[in-house]
Motif scaffolding. Structure first.
Motif, PDB file in Angstrom:
ATOM      1  N   ILE A  45     -53.570  34.135  -3.889  1.00 33.78           N
ATOM      2  CA  ILE A  45     -52.776  33.300  -3.165  1.00 33.78           C
ATOM      3  C   ILE A  45     -51.345  33.395  -4.045  1.00 33.78           C
ATOM      4  N   VAL A  48     -49.186  36.554  -3.511  1.00 32.19           N
ATOM      5  CA  VAL A  48     -48.438  36.672  -2.136  1.00 32.19           C
ATOM      6  C   VAL A  48     -47.567  35.846  -1.845  1.00 32.19           C
ATOM      7  N   TRP A  51     -44.559  36.842  -4.159  1.00 30.54           N
ATOM      8  CA  TRP A  51     -43.722  38.183  -3.414  1.00 30.54           C
ATOM      9  C   TRP A  51     -42.904  37.466  -2.266  1.00 30.54           C
ATOM     10  N   LEU A  52     -43.447  36.627  -1.642  1.00 24.40           N
ATOM     11  CA  LEU A  52     -42.530  36.117  -0.382  1.00 24.40           C
ATOM     12  C   LEU A  52     -41.324  35.255  -1.009  1.00 24.40           C
ATOM     13  N   TYR A  55     -39.012  38.048  -1.942  1.00 24.90           N
ATOM     14  CA  TYR A  55     -38.485  38.630  -0.697  1.00 24.90           C
ATOM     15  C   TYR A  55     -37.545  37.812   0.103  1.00 24.90           C
ATOM     16  N   PHE A  56     -37.654  36.430   0.160  1.00 23.52           N
ATOM     17  CA  PHE A  56     -36.658  35.714   1.076  1.00 23.52           C
ATOM     18  C   PHE A  56     -35.594  35.006   0.206  1.00 23.52           C
ATOM     19  N   PHE A  59     -34.378  39.097  -2.489  1.00 25.86           N
ATOM     20  CA  PHE A  59     -34.134  40.499  -1.795  1.00 25.86           C
ATOM     21  C   PHE A  59     -33.225  40.395  -0.619  1.00 25.86           C
ATOM     22  N   LEU A  60     -33.625  39.417   0.305  1.00 29.36           N
ATOM     23  CA  LEU A  60     -32.763  39.260   1.530  1.00 29.36           C
ATOM     24  C   LEU A  60     -31.241  38.735   1.291  1.00 29.36           C
ATOM     25  N   ARG A  62     -29.546  39.311  -1.053  1.00 30.85           N
ATOM     26  CA  ARG A  62     -28.801  40.307  -1.449  1.00 30.85           C
ATOM     27  C   ARG A  62     -27.960  41.307  -0.463  1.00 30.85           C
ATOM     28  N   GLY A  63     -28.441  41.169   0.623  1.00 31.14           N
ATOM     29  CA  GLY A  63     -27.383  41.741   1.658  1.00 31.14           C
ATOM     30  C   GLY A  63     -28.307  43.185   2.192  1.00 31.14           C
ATOM     31  N   VAL A  64     -28.038  43.381   3.456  1.00 28.68           N
ATOM     32  CA  VAL A  64     -28.632  44.408   4.076  1.00 28.68           C
ATOM     33  C   VAL A  64     -27.793  45.732   3.840  1.00 28.68           C
ATOM     34  N   VAL A  65     -28.314  46.714   3.362  1.00 24.93           N
ATOM     35  CA  VAL A  65     -27.582  48.033   3.331  1.00 24.93           C
ATOM     36  C   VAL A  65     -27.942  48.884   4.227  1.00 24.93           C
ATOM     37  N   GLY A  66     -27.202  50.161   4.349  1.00 24.36           N
ATOM     38  CA  GLY A  66     -27.749  51.103   5.547  1.00 24.36           C
ATOM     39  C   GLY A  66     -26.751  52.229   5.305  1.00 24.36           C
TER      40      GLY A  66
ATOM     41  N   HIS B  39     -33.169  49.109   6.353  1.00 29.02           N
ATOM     42  CA  HIS B  39     -33.934  50.568   6.092  1.00 29.02           C
ATOM     43  C   HIS B  39     -33.320  51.071   4.613  1.00 29.02           C
ATOM     44  N   ARG B  96     -17.510  45.083   5.651  1.00 26.68           N
ATOM     45  CA  ARG B  96     -18.411  46.072   5.473  1.00 26.68           C
ATOM     46  C   ARG B  96     -17.645  47.377   4.754  1.00 26.68           C
ATOM     47  N   HIS B 114     -26.571  42.842  -8.344  1.00 26.08           N
ATOM     48  CA  HIS B 114     -26.662  41.607  -7.467  1.00 26.08           C
ATOM     49  C   HIS B 114     -26.716  41.899  -6.005  1.00 26.08           C
ATOM     50  N   ASN B 116     -28.266  44.944  -2.764  1.00 27.14           N
ATOM     51  CA  ASN B 116     -29.420  45.879  -2.516  1.00 27.14           C
ATOM     52  C   ASN B 116     -28.767  47.398  -2.637  1.00 27.14           C
ATOM     53  N   SER B 130     -23.799  51.868   3.101  1.00 25.56           N
ATOM     54  CA  SER B 130     -22.794  50.611   3.469  1.00 25.56           C
ATOM     55  C   SER B 130     -23.409  49.185   3.093  1.00 25.56           C
TER      56      SER B 130
END
Lengths: 66, 179
Positions: A45, A48, A51-52, A55-56, A59-60, A62-66, B39, B96, B114, B116, B130
Motif C-alpha cells: 500500500i 502504490v 508512486w501515486l 506521479y501527481f 511528474f504531471l 513538470r508539464g507535458v512534452v511531445g 507520450h 510552446r 525541473h 519532463n 516540445s
C-alpha cells in the motif's frame, strides 16, 4: 565395533537439534499467513501510494512534452 | 489439509490485492496519458551527420531560437563532443517551444532540469521535443548519455524569458545576450 543390538542415540530427544512437534507446526502454520500479510500488505500500500504521490505531485506538474 | 486450504485461500486473496494495485496504476497511467496526450517524444526524421554543418537547418548561423511568422517558437541545437551549440538557449515563458537537436559525431542525450524534457540525440536523426516553461529563470540542460571523456563538461543553460523581456529581432531570432 558398534553393537548392532543397541539402538542409535541420534533420535533421542536430547540429541535432535530441532524437534518438530506436529501440533506446534499446525499452530505456527495458522499464524504464518497473517504475519506475512501484516508485513507485506502495508508495504505494498505504501509503495502504490508513494508512486501515486510522485506521479501527481512531481511528474504531471513538470508539464507535458511531445 | 485444513491448513493447506487456508494457505491457498490466503494466496488467492493476496493475488487479488496485488492485481488491484497494478490495475490502479495502469488506470492512472492510461487515463492521464489519454486525457493529457502524454507520450514519449517520438519523431522520425533523418539527416546526414557528415554534412550537418552544410545542411540548410543546422548551419551555425541558423542555430538558436527563432520565432516564425506564425508565432511558433523553434530552437535548433547541435550537440557535439563536448558542447551544445548554442551554449545558452533563450525560450519564452508560457509558450510552446519546439526543440530540434542533431549531432555530427556520437550519441548524446539531454534532459532539462525541473521539466519532463528528456530525449536521445542520435547521429543521422533529428530529435524533436516540445515543451512549455511556466517559470522564468535559468535551468540546466546537461548531456545525460556518456559521449566521451569530456561528457561531464557538456551542458547548456535554458533561459526562460518573461514576456516583458522577450524581444525577437527582425529575423525573429532571440539569444541569451539580447534577453
Amino acid at each position: 565395533m558398534a553393537n548392532r543390538d543397541e539402538p542409535s542415540a541420534a533420535q533421542q530427544p536430547e540429541n535432535v537439534s530441532d524437534p518438530v512437534d506436529e501440533q506446534a507446526l499446525e499452530r505456527v502454520l495458522e499464524v504464518v499467513p497473517r504475519g506475512a500479510i501484516a508485513l507485506a500488505g502495508p508495504l505494498v500500500i505504501l509503495l502504490v501510494v508513494g508512486w501515486l504521490l510522485v506521479y501527481f505531485l512531481v511528474f504531471l506538474p513538470r508539464g507535458v512534452v511531445g | 489439509m485444513r491448513n493447506e486450504q487456508e494457505l491457498l485461500r490466503t494466496e488467492l486473496r493476496w493475488a487479488a490485492f496485488v492485481l488491484l494495485g497494478i490495475t490502479i496504476l495502469l488506470v492512472v497511467i492510461i487515463g492521464t496519458g489519454l486525457a493529457f496526450s502524454i507520450h514519449p517524444p517520438s519523431h522520425h526524421e533523418y539527416i546526414d551527420p557528415k554534412t550537418l554543418h552544410l545542411s540548410e537547418e543546422f548551419t551555425e548561423a541558423n542555430l538558436g531560437t527563432r520565432v516564425a511568422a506564425d508565432g511558433s517558437v523553434t530552437t535548433r541545437i547541435v550537440a557535439t563532443q563536448f558542447a551544445f551549440l548554442p551554449q545558452c538557449i533563450a525560450v519564452p515563458q508560457n509558450q510552446r517551444v519546439t526543440f530540434r537537436f542533431a549531432t555530427p559525431d556520437v550519441i548524446h542525450g539531454i534532459l532539462i532540469a525541473h521539466t519532463n524534457v528528456n530525449t536521445m540525440i542520435m547521429p543521422g536523426y533529428v530529435s524533436q521535443v516540445s515543451a512549455t516553461f511556466p517559470k522564468a529563470g535559468d535551468t540546466i540542460m546537461p548531456c545525460h548519455e556518456f559521449c566521451g571523456l569530456g561528457h561531464s563538461e557538456m551542458w547548456a543553460v535554458v533561459r526562460v524569458v518573461p514576456p516583458a523581456d522577450w524581444h525577437p529581432d527582425a529575423q525573429g531570432r532571440v539569444s541569451c545576450a539580447k534577453s
